[in-house]
Design a protein around this motif. Structure first.
Motif, PDB file in Angstrom:
ATOM      1  N   SER A   8      50.534  33.461  45.150  1.00 42.04           N
ATOM      2  CA  SER A   8      49.335  33.885  44.427  1.00 42.04           C
ATOM      3  C   SER A   8      48.106  33.220  45.045  1.00 42.04           C
ATOM      4  O   SER A   8      48.184  32.128  45.588  1.00 42.04           O
ATOM      5  CB  SER A   8      49.456  33.516  42.945  1.00 42.04           C
ATOM      6  N   LYS A  10      44.566  31.368  45.066  1.00 47.51           N
ATOM      7  CA  LYS A  10      43.743  30.458  44.270  1.00 47.51           C
ATOM      8  C   LYS A  10      42.313  30.623  44.750  1.00 47.51           C
ATOM      9  O   LYS A  10      42.010  30.377  45.904  1.00 47.51           O
ATOM     10  CB  LYS A  10      44.194  29.019  44.440  1.00 47.51           C
ATOM     11  N   CYS A  38      37.008  41.397  39.441  1.00 46.06           N
ATOM     12  CA  CYS A  38      38.453  41.181  39.572  1.00 46.06           C
ATOM     13  C   CYS A  38      39.068  42.191  40.540  1.00 46.06           C
ATOM     14  O   CYS A  38      39.923  41.833  41.353  1.00 46.06           O
ATOM     15  CB  CYS A  38      39.130  41.255  38.205  1.00 46.06           C
ATOM     16  N   VAL A  43      42.417  40.204  41.695  1.00 50.04           N
ATOM     17  CA  VAL A  43      42.993  39.175  40.835  1.00 50.04           C
ATOM     18  C   VAL A  43      42.827  39.593  39.377  1.00 50.04           C
ATOM     19  O   VAL A  43      42.124  40.550  39.069  1.00 50.04           O
ATOM     20  CB  VAL A  43      42.324  37.794  41.066  1.00 50.04           C
ATOM     21  N   SER A  47      41.942  34.488  36.186  1.00 50.92           N
ATOM     22  CA  SER A  47      41.366  33.715  37.284  1.00 50.92           C
ATOM     23  C   SER A  47      39.870  33.512  37.074  1.00 50.92           C
ATOM     24  O   SER A  47      39.337  32.427  37.316  1.00 50.92           O
ATOM     25  CB  SER A  47      41.628  34.435  38.613  1.00 50.92           C
ATOM     26  N   TRP A  50      39.216  30.933  34.431  1.00 49.24           N
ATOM     27  CA  TRP A  50      39.547  29.578  34.865  1.00 49.24           C
ATOM     28  C   TRP A  50      38.268  28.880  35.355  1.00 49.24           C
ATOM     29  O   TRP A  50      38.095  27.675  35.187  1.00 49.24           O
ATOM     30  CB  TRP A  50      40.590  29.629  35.974  1.00 49.24           C
TER      31      TRP A  50
END
Length: 187
Positions: A8, A10, A38, A43, A47, A50
């Motif tokens: 995945s 980051k 997104c 993603v 995310s 976050w």
């Protein structure tokens, strides 16, 4: 952007900011939607959350990052002080010629029309640019009042060139800007 466990991605705040710049430059403030961000980064919304509490926080971070980017670009104007005034002015005008810079600059100015915080940021950056342009005209031998008038006209023309050119800046725009400087530096 890095790969995490299991492949995945980051993302960093900078990745989100860059995605915001891309959407803003291509579609204006209306393009800054969570789903589009997104989708652009491929993603999930998790995310996004976050890094940002909501779209308002993202937009604030985007405007702040743009101001910092623009400040870094404009601080480079001080490094031009050893150049002759005409070369200095040409270099300053050239900063608007890049496609990404040109599109993002236009989008930020449009956004500033509806957001007071963005307007303050644009205005503060504009004042730094005007000061550098005014100094170039003073260094070219114009008295302070004349340097102020010519700096204001040059700045306004630069914004006009930015908004009038729909296609990527090419030789014709560069030639027009050079001719404009000839006129502004004439007596």
């Amino acid at each position: 952007m890095t790969k995490g466990a299991g492949g995945s991605r980051k993302l960093s705040v900078d990745d989100w900011i860059e995605a915001g710049y891309a959407l803003l430059a291509n579609g204006g403030i209306e393009a800054l939607k969570l789903d589009r961000l997104c989708g652009h980064l491929e993603v999930t919304k998790g995310s996004f959350y976050w890094h940002f509490t909501d779209m308002s926080a993202f937009r604030t971070a985007l405007a702040r990052a743009w101001a910092e980017l623009r400040d870094r670009d404009r601080r480079g104007f001080g490094e031009l002080s050893g150049l002759p005034p005409r070369d200095r002015l040409a270099a300053m005008m050239a900063t608007l010629r890049g496609e990404r810079q040109r599109a993002l600059e236009r989008a930020m100015r449009e956004w500033a029309r509806t957001d007071p915080a963005v307007a303050d940021s644009v205005r503060a950056a504009d004042q730094r640019v005007l000061a550098a342009v005014r100094t170039a005209f003073t260094d070219a031998g114009f008295d302070p009042d004349e340097a102020e008038m010519r700096a204001s006209a040059t700045f306004a023309a630069g914004i006009g060139f930015l908004h009038l050119s729909e296609a990527p800046a090419g030789p014709q725009l560069a030639h027009q800007q050079e001719r404009f400087l000839d006129v502004m530096l004439g007596r």
